[in-house]
Design a protein around this motif. Structure first.
Motif, PDB file in Angstrom:
ATOM      1  N   TYR A 141       0.818  -1.212   0.000  1.00 35.44           N
ATOM      2  CA  TYR A 141       0.000   0.000   0.000  1.00 35.44           C
ATOM      3  C   TYR A 141       0.856   1.268   0.000  1.00 35.44           C
ATOM      4  O   TYR A 141       0.491   2.258  -0.640  1.00 35.44           O
ATOM      5  N   ASP A 142       1.981   1.252   0.696  1.00 39.36           N
ATOM      6  CA  ASP A 142       2.865   2.424   0.686  1.00 39.36           C
ATOM      7  C   ASP A 142       3.375   2.680  -0.733  1.00 39.36           C
ATOM      8  O   ASP A 142       3.386   3.826  -1.203  1.00 39.36           O
ATOM      9  N   LYS A 143       3.781   1.619  -1.435  1.00 42.44           N
ATOM     10  CA  LYS A 143       4.244   1.768  -2.825  1.00 42.44           C
ATOM     11  C   LYS A 143       3.102   2.231  -3.726  1.00 42.44           C
ATOM     12  O   LYS A 143       3.301   3.063  -4.607  1.00 42.44           O
ATOM     13  N   PHE A 144       1.910   1.679  -3.486  1.00 38.21           N
ATOM     14  CA  PHE A 144       0.742   2.051  -4.292  1.00 38.21           C
ATOM     15  C   PHE A 144       0.428   3.538  -4.121  1.00 38.21           C
ATOM     16  O   PHE A 144       0.282   4.263  -5.105  1.00 38.21           O
ATOM     17  N   PHE A 145       0.352   4.011  -2.875  1.00 33.58           N
ATOM     18  CA  PHE A 145       0.055   5.423  -2.628  1.00 33.58           C
ATOM     19  C   PHE A 145       1.119   6.328  -3.240  1.00 33.58           C
ATOM     20  O   PHE A 145       0.803   7.367  -3.812  1.00 33.58           O
ATOM     21  N   ALA A 146       2.378   5.927  -3.126  1.00 31.06           N
ATOM     22  CA  ALA A 146       3.481   6.741  -3.654  1.00 31.06           C
ATOM     23  C   ALA A 146       3.445   6.820  -5.180  1.00 31.06           C
ATOM     24  O   ALA A 146       3.924   7.789  -5.764  1.00 31.06           O
ATOM     25  N   SER A 147       2.848   5.826  -5.834  1.00 28.89           N
ATOM     26  CA  SER A 147       2.831   5.780  -7.301  1.00 28.89           C
ATOM     27  C   SER A 147       1.701   6.602  -7.928  1.00 28.89           C
ATOM     28  O   SER A 147       1.709   6.844  -9.123  1.00 28.89           O
ATOM     29  N   LEU A 148       0.737   7.028  -7.124  1.00 27.69           N
ATOM     30  CA  LEU A 148      -0.437   7.715  -7.675  1.00 27.69           C
ATOM     31  C   LEU A 148      -0.143   9.156  -8.075  1.00 27.69           C
ATOM     32  O   LEU A 148       0.618   9.854  -7.414  1.00 27.69           O
ATOM     33  N   ASN A 149      -0.783   9.593  -9.159  1.00 30.59           N
ATOM     34  CA  ASN A 149      -0.738  10.993  -9.575  1.00 30.59           C
ATOM     35  C   ASN A 149      -1.938  11.747  -9.035  1.00 30.59           C
ATOM     36  O   ASN A 149      -2.010  12.960  -9.128  1.00 30.59           O
TER      37      ASN A 149
END
Length: 191
Positions: A141-149
């Motif tokens: 989830y941390d990687k997912f949130f960091a990847s969002l525009n």
């Protein structure tokens, strides 16, 4: 206490919750979720499919689908170790997959751009009022949130007993906006 020890303690605490408490709390969480403005105002909801002693999201997903909400579930990409977002057509397409978690079969994948998501319902073993959470250690989830525009609303969901004074966290850990439990919705600081 380091993060690994903290995670182990939080998992033990969560897994020791009594069935009677969990049944009542799950009903309260469901009711708090569906009456929340965050739910009512969201069209595209990304939600984990619960397993083991996590908050029961199955009832939430089925209810939201009946209300014609666009529901999306995580798919773990085993090559990249990242979460992908798949639109859910029906709860019935979910089958046991990675780590025993329910996911759509490959032929039922309907991958979408994650930036369309309005609300992300996030699992965790523990949450704090600063917005930090501790999950199972994969960092998905941390990687997912960091990847969002985009900037969807990030809601942690758990039992009130999972809300702790402080979560052991690292600099790359992403914060949540809200925490929902059987005691209601609370805005988290640090955002």
């Amino acid at each position: 206490m380091d993060k690994k020890e903290f995670r182990s303690l939080m998992l033990k605490n969560r897994d020791s919750l009594k069935d009677q408490y969990m049944k009542k709390a799950n009903e309260g969480i469901f009711n708090e979720f569906i009456k929340s403005d965050l739910y009512k105002n969201s069209k595209n909801i990304f939600i984990f499919v619960s397993y083991k002693k996590e908050v029961d999201t199955h009832k939430i997903i089925k209810y939201a689908l009946k209300e014609n909400k666009n529901m999306y579930v995580p798919i773990v990409n085993r090559q990249t170790k990242l979460l992908e977002v798949s639109k859910l057509s029906s709860f019935d397409v979910l089958k046991e997959s990675y780590m025993g978690i329910l996911e759509p079969d490959k032929e039922d994948y309907n991958l979408v751009d994650p930036n369309i998501i309005d609300l992300v319902v996030t699992p965790g073993l523990a949450f704090d009022r600063s917005g930090y959470r501790i999950g199972y250690g994969g960092g998905f989830y941390d990687k997912f949130f960091a990847s969002l525009n985009s900037s969807p609303v990030k809601m942690g969901i758990g039992f009130n007993k999972q809300l702790v004074e402080a979560v052991v966290h690292d600099t790359e850990d992403q914060t949540l906006d809200y925490f929902l439990s059987e005691n209601g919705l609370c805005k988290l600081g640090g955002n």
